[in-house]
Design an enzyme around this catalytic site. Sequence first.
Site, PDB file in Angstrom:
ATOM      1  N   LYS A  36      -7.201 -10.137  -6.434  1.00 48.49           N
ATOM      2  CA  LYS A  36      -6.919 -10.206  -5.006  1.00 48.49           C
ATOM      3  C   LYS A  36      -6.819  -8.809  -4.400  1.00 48.49           C
ATOM      4  O   LYS A  36      -7.329  -8.558  -3.311  1.00 48.49           O
ATOM      5  CB  LYS A  36      -5.610 -10.962  -4.792  1.00 48.49           C
ATOM      6  CG  LYS A  36      -5.237 -11.230  -3.354  1.00 48.49           C
ATOM      7  CD  LYS A  36      -3.928 -12.000  -3.277  1.00 48.49           C
ATOM      8  CE  LYS A  36      -3.382 -12.036  -1.871  1.00 48.49           C
ATOM      9  NZ  LYS A  36      -1.958 -12.371  -1.853  1.00 48.49           N
ATOM     10  N   GLN A  37      -6.151  -7.924  -5.107  1.00 51.01           N
ATOM     11  CA  GLN A  37      -5.884  -6.604  -4.531  1.00 51.01           C
ATOM     12  C   GLN A  37      -5.650  -5.606  -5.658  1.00 51.01           C
ATOM     13  O   GLN A  37      -5.434  -5.985  -6.799  1.00 51.01           O
ATOM     14  CB  GLN A  37      -4.651  -6.670  -3.647  1.00 51.01           C
ATOM     15  CG  GLN A  37      -3.381  -7.001  -4.440  1.00 51.01           C
ATOM     16  CD  GLN A  37      -2.184  -7.212  -3.544  1.00 51.01           C
ATOM     17  OE1 GLN A  37      -1.946  -8.319  -3.098  1.00 51.01           O
ATOM     18  NE2 GLN A  37      -1.443  -6.156  -3.296  1.00 51.01           N
ATOM     19  N   GLU A  69      -2.210 -11.067  -7.202  1.00 54.45           N
ATOM     20  CA  GLU A  69      -1.645 -12.427  -7.212  1.00 54.45           C
ATOM     21  C   GLU A  69      -2.665 -13.506  -7.568  1.00 54.45           C
ATOM     22  O   GLU A  69      -2.330 -14.689  -7.580  1.00 54.45           O
ATOM     23  CB  GLU A  69      -0.976 -12.712  -5.863  1.00 54.45           C
ATOM     24  CG  GLU A  69       0.308 -11.908  -5.695  1.00 54.45           C
ATOM     25  CD  GLU A  69       0.857 -11.906  -4.274  1.00 54.45           C
ATOM     26  OE1 GLU A  69       0.093 -12.250  -3.356  1.00 54.45           O
ATOM     27  OE2 GLU A  69       2.032 -11.553  -4.091  1.00 54.45           O
ATOM     28  N   TRP A 114       7.752  -5.532  -1.252  1.00 59.30           N
ATOM     29  CA  TRP A 114       7.593  -4.243  -1.945  1.00 59.30           C
ATOM     30  C   TRP A 114       6.797  -3.246  -1.121  1.00 59.30           C
ATOM     31  O   TRP A 114       6.871  -2.045  -1.329  1.00 59.30           O
ATOM     32  CB  TRP A 114       6.935  -4.449  -3.312  1.00 59.30           C
ATOM     33  CG  TRP A 114       5.464  -4.850  -3.261  1.00 59.30           C
ATOM     34  CD1 TRP A 114       4.928  -5.927  -2.634  1.00 59.30           C
ATOM     35  CD2 TRP A 114       4.360  -4.161  -3.880  1.00 59.30           C
ATOM     36  NE1 TRP A 114       3.567  -5.980  -2.814  1.00 59.30           N
ATOM     37  CE2 TRP A 114       3.184  -4.907  -3.590  1.00 59.30           C
ATOM     38  CE3 TRP A 114       4.253  -3.012  -4.650  1.00 59.30           C
ATOM     39  CZ2 TRP A 114       1.920  -4.529  -4.037  1.00 59.30           C
ATOM     40  CZ3 TRP A 114       2.980  -2.637  -5.100  1.00 59.30           C
ATOM     41  CH2 TRP A 114       1.833  -3.391  -4.790  1.00 59.30           C
ATOM     42  N   ASP A 115       6.043  -3.765  -0.130  1.00 59.46           N
ATOM     43  CA  ASP A 115       5.245  -2.921   0.748  1.00 59.46           C
ATOM     44  C   ASP A 115       6.079  -1.792   1.354  1.00 59.46           C
ATOM     45  O   ASP A 115       5.596  -0.690   1.540  1.00 59.46           O
ATOM     46  CB  ASP A 115       4.669  -3.715   1.931  1.00 59.46           C
ATOM     47  CG  ASP A 115       4.190  -5.105   1.593  1.00 59.46           C
ATOM     48  OD1 ASP A 115       4.560  -5.627   0.526  1.00 59.46           O
ATOM     49  OD2 ASP A 115       3.474  -5.693   2.419  1.00 59.46           O
TER      50      ASP A 115
END
Lengths: 763, 763
Positions: free
Chosen positions: B594-595, B480, B340-341
């Site tokens: 995580k992000q 995640e 998806w980046d």
Amino acid sequence: MYYYDTKRDSTGLWIEENKYRQKYTKKSESVFTTENGYMGIRGTQDFPTIAECKGMFVRGFFSKATKDEVVELINCPNLSEVYITTKGKVISLDTCKIENYNRKFNVETGELVFQCDFLLENNIINIKSRRFVSYSDLHLFCQQLVITLADGNDLDMAVKVGINGQMTNSGVAHIRKTECGVRNNTVMEYIGNTDDSEIDIMMALDYEGTDDAKNYGLERRSIYEKRKIKLVKNKPVTLTKYAMVFTNVEEPDITKTDKISRIIENRKKGFAKLFDEHLQEVYKFWKNAEIKIDGISVEDEAAIKYSQLQLFGMIPKDTDRVSIAAKGLSGEGYKGHVFWDSEIYMLPFFCYTNPEMAKRLLIYRYNGLSGAFKKAKEYGYKGAMYPWESAFEGKEETPLFAALNIETGKANPVWSGRKEHHVSADIAYAIINYYHMTKDEEFMHKYGYEMLIEISKFWESRSVEKNGRLEILDIIGPDEYDEHIDNNTFTNYMAKYCVGQTLIELKKLKENDNNFYEKLSDKTKYEDNILGLEEFVRNIYIPQVNKDGIIPQDDTFLSKKELPDIDKYKNSQVKQSVLLDYTRDQVVDTQAIKQADVVMLLNLFPQLYSPDIVKKNVLFYEKRTLHDSSLSYCAHAQACANIGELDMAQNFFKKALEVDLVDNPYDSTDGLHAAAMGGIYNCLIQGFAGVSADDSALYITPHLPKEWKKMEFVVMYKGCRLEIRVSHDKVDIYKTGDTSYPLCISINNNIMTMEANQQQLSA
Amino acid sequence: MYYYDTKRDSTGLWIEENKYRQKYTKKSESVFTTENGYMGIRGTQDFPTIAECKGMFVRGFFSKATKDEVVELINCPNLSEVYITTKGKVISLDTCKIENYNRKFNVETGELVFQCDFLLENNIINIKSRRFVSYSDLHLFCQQLVITLADGNDLDMAVKVGINGQMTNSGVAHIRKTECGVRNNTVMEYIGNTDDSEIDIMMALDYEGTDDAKNYGLERRSIYEKRKIKLVKNKPVTLTKYAMVFTNVEEPDITKTDKISRIIENRKKGFAKLFDEHLQEVYKFWKNAEIKIDGISVEDEAAIKYSQLQLFGMIPKDTDRVSIAAKGLSGEGYKGHVFWDSEIYMLPFFCYTNPEMAKRLLIYRYNGLSGAFKKAKEYGYKGAMYPWESAFEGKEETPLFAALNIETGKANPVWSGRKEHHVSADIAYAIINYYHMTKDEEFMHKYGYEMLIEISKFWESRSVEKNGRLEILDIIGPDEYDEHIDNNTFTNYMAKYCVGQTLIELKKLKENDNNFYEKLSDKTKYEDNILGLEEFVRNIYIPQVNKDGIIPQDDTFLSKKELPDIDKYKNSQVKQSVLLDYTRDQVVDTQAIKQADVVMLLNLFPQLYSPDIVKKNVLFYEKRTLHDSSLSYCAHAQACANIGELDMAQNFFKKALEVDLVDNPYDSTDGLHAAAMGGIYNCLIQGFAGVSADDSALYITPHLPKEWKKMEFVVMYKGCRLEIRVSHDKVDIYKTGDTSYPLCISINNNIMTMEANQQQLSA
């Protein structure tokens, strides 16, 4: 000149390297290979180096890269590397300043010992390592490091060891599916599978060291253990690796059988005890193998022992499904394939000292009969036509095409697989010789007779009627610088001998065991073929000695021109340098010879021609021989010894000793020259000591170099162990154990009888 | 802290390494990758080194190692190594004493330059090298060495260069059949074939140097040229390599088409001219891409330019069959797969500066529709469910299982491929955004509408009725460290937005082009789905802001405990260090993130919540975020800039700039972080400059750090090229070219109109 130094100390006889020279890296990796017939691990340094070419090979573990390629011995996952980082640097001979480098290989025990000081800023780290593959547990490899901070402040190190499954055969990856895990909390396990040959390999590694925290990790197709170690001055840290390897070549399902307990038991025993167990097996080997020469230099003694130990490390000990590859288990060269070298160059050593092992090499050929039948059929012949190169299944594995011609873009055909047929005669010769030496009736009944018959059938069908006789056309003899020739004397005579001996032995068999004979004849259609075989022996053409006393190598050889400036190529350090100046076709059109051909025939049949004819031919052909094969020097050494040309013999013998140990950084890169190692033995025992044997007698006709006072060695003959001492004026034979029959022994052409109960004979 | 130094000189802006540090080897190989969207060559040193990890990747050149594995971008044969031996040593940074080491990468041109003095006994050899992959001829790689004997006696060197086909992907060999030859007497040619994907590669290398004798040779799967060179003091020797690469991805039969003439033409042009041609293309890129910041340090400027140039080097320029991989063409990491980046992190840069390139990335997704249909079907959904990871064919390529759990011996499942579904909404978001920015009707007709419909159908089928509303259960959001959760706010809102926008756009289409609309609806069964889609938009549950002003990340997040000692892991140099102390399941049970997840949503929809809610949530979630993904810092920097928290914004921006350039020897080993590079751009333009756009207006709401006086950059909006200058008190917009329509532009929330013929706007 030898590249390696020699040293004898209380731990035995060593060849050693006292300076790290990068360009010798791959050569020394081959030379320092530790192998035990089950596996071979190239003597790659414990630490990564720039020029390294790692290799580990397990007998029978073959695979094919693509359907167009032939099978090759797989370069297995690496077990031996130790990856140490400290102060942001990898410990390596290339990257660190080093002092006191020494690496040595014990030619009596196969142990490889390394030691070096690594200088990092104000630290001196001394690292010693030892490794061996065990003769008592063929699946076991042990490696021990002792790390000592000899100077400087305390030092933190990270040590990574494991099973690296990212190895390839020069870029070709054979093991495609892998699984890794940790068993019993300490044993790293790797299971790999080749998808073409369905052979599995299981490798397990246990690693014993400090109590420092360790953790396990996975990389692609690899597993490793990493631990941090604190080095304190003068407190050595010992790290010991116990690795085991199994394949489903020996056991149907390696994953079900629990091998882990075996490795844990080995770890419990510890390095010292395991090494001691290994030594016990090594001593057994030397009991029959040792050759004592009074008056030889310690360097030459080491080279002889080296060749014997490596040969012993190459021969499979647990199976008759594989034979000795051209490079043993020491490198990727020749893809682990088996050639005629095994029977003609290597087998005598085992036949003379350890007949059980020799037998297995011959049973390997029996297991390969179906491949030989297949090849004969493909080429339109009868019986067993053995492959020029074979691997596990015994079928033809010679590549049809070699490297591309880079100018034309087309592949060069490999003629040896298609046209070099003498291997079938060589195998028959070896069977006959083994039988004569051992009187092993069981072997002959189960394997030998059948192979002899099938090989004989092949030769009969291989010949054609021409000029009112039988000829063998369009063939290649041992000298591969002659292609597509007719009536190669070596091949024709070998074929004649084999068929003739087959007829003789089968006749005897019929008389002694008619019941078995008839069953065998039914199976092989032998009786239907007898007339043809007799006709072959009667009419096969053997080129005759010409008016100058020369045995022609083939129909056209003597009519070719000599190669001008042949000495340039004879003396070149680079093998086959003649092909740099001439095309192969041009070389074929001259009298340039790659390796012993007629001379080889004279070695195999020392009684065939009169001594003056032998001498004339050895000298004639040597002059034309480039010795561009490692099989050549030893053959010439043996031939020269037999004719009493001792200066030449010693010169060639020296070159044979040096084949792998010479001061040339590029020789042996791809692996050791197994045939040349066998040739060293043959030269010593069959050449200088002048031993040969047939059914009727053991012959001893020594030609010792004058510097050698005495030679002592063991020969197994017809089930007896004979200790033989040869000096310039005397031969003594001591027999161990009684026999029920007398032995006929010819010493210096005087035939004598050693009675059944007689223990000693001198002349 | 940056590991690399920065230098500006007459040749441009460079990042450089002034000392050879072995442990940074693999990092710098990634950072110094030269890539042009067709091929990427890791910045491996010209000479072999111990710790190297060579890599060359060609877009679309994928293969699968075994049927159980997923496809990966093949590590191609190596072209860049130069193997020089002299005095029995290989020239290498590891083996030689070196001085004056310098390696530098031009962040404006992509040129990699090296220079070093090698000290061998009494000789000093100075070697300079330059290399680039061409932007003007995408198939071309050039490398030039200048070797000068600076001191000592004349020196003989042997130089070996070639095409080394023994490369593997960490031990996995994909190219199985190879042919090598020499064409036109000078060009080395290599043709390789992968047997699973039937993709061929052709590599050719021409090599120009001295007139010294050279000869060609073959090694397994490799071809090389060796020449001897005599070095004379102060007489530089220049060696220039011209290499070209082709695959049958772009041409059906690479072997038939004569590429050799192209390489010969390139050689005729010579290095300097080819480099100049390359520069012309580079300048075109910078015309729209350059971001001028008055007041920024030269280090940060270099890092920004670096990220832009590498992104440009990663995007395919000659095909819409591939997209940008997570590591671009710089390493084996993530196997060359697309995530998806590409749409969310990288696409805005191209959408804003080079919409044609952005379009190709979206067409790649159109080409992947069949894979998305397949995945939806497999999982029991409708429409297009895009793969989490995709490669060439656009089907799901996420491995089902990751590395084995070394303790249990069982493989850990990879949940993202099965449960991380937001990628389908991300693609739709990108299509809508691209359309709003470009007004590219042709794209929408050919690709866009159809994708939007199919993605919408997926989301409708993905939801279930529960609690009197539609919910999306058992899913993973961008964070995640939360698995198997219900109603991830990011996912639910993105899905709602996409379906809602689809309905709006399709309604407009029906009004404007009913004919096309009906055809499209027939093809996609759109009309049959409208009711369901409308129901989805009405009833899809979006977690609401709670009493504390917090937007819940999902249904359970806020009820979880905070992770104690979170700062330990936030500040750790090692990514994902939390997993060393906690199991993954334990982490999932805490509020550790995580992000960016909710924060990412706020970036994508800066107008969605009121500024105080945005601020509260950014601060709340940042506190719980470990930034264990390289996608996190840039997202947080952007979010903090948008809420005017400029100290935090600058802090995170700095970390985003450092993702690949940081002083950590192990980061970026497997390749560059393409998403983070895109994120740098997003943070600058969407964050600090505060640019966003939708169909109705281009918004500019700057929050410049106080040290920055001014930012200048280009935005392409609705076919216009807008040069935008932002300072603390003013925004200037200069338009190039006329438009037939006025532009609606919001500056600091004041909406203004830029008339069709108006060239400038200030506020």
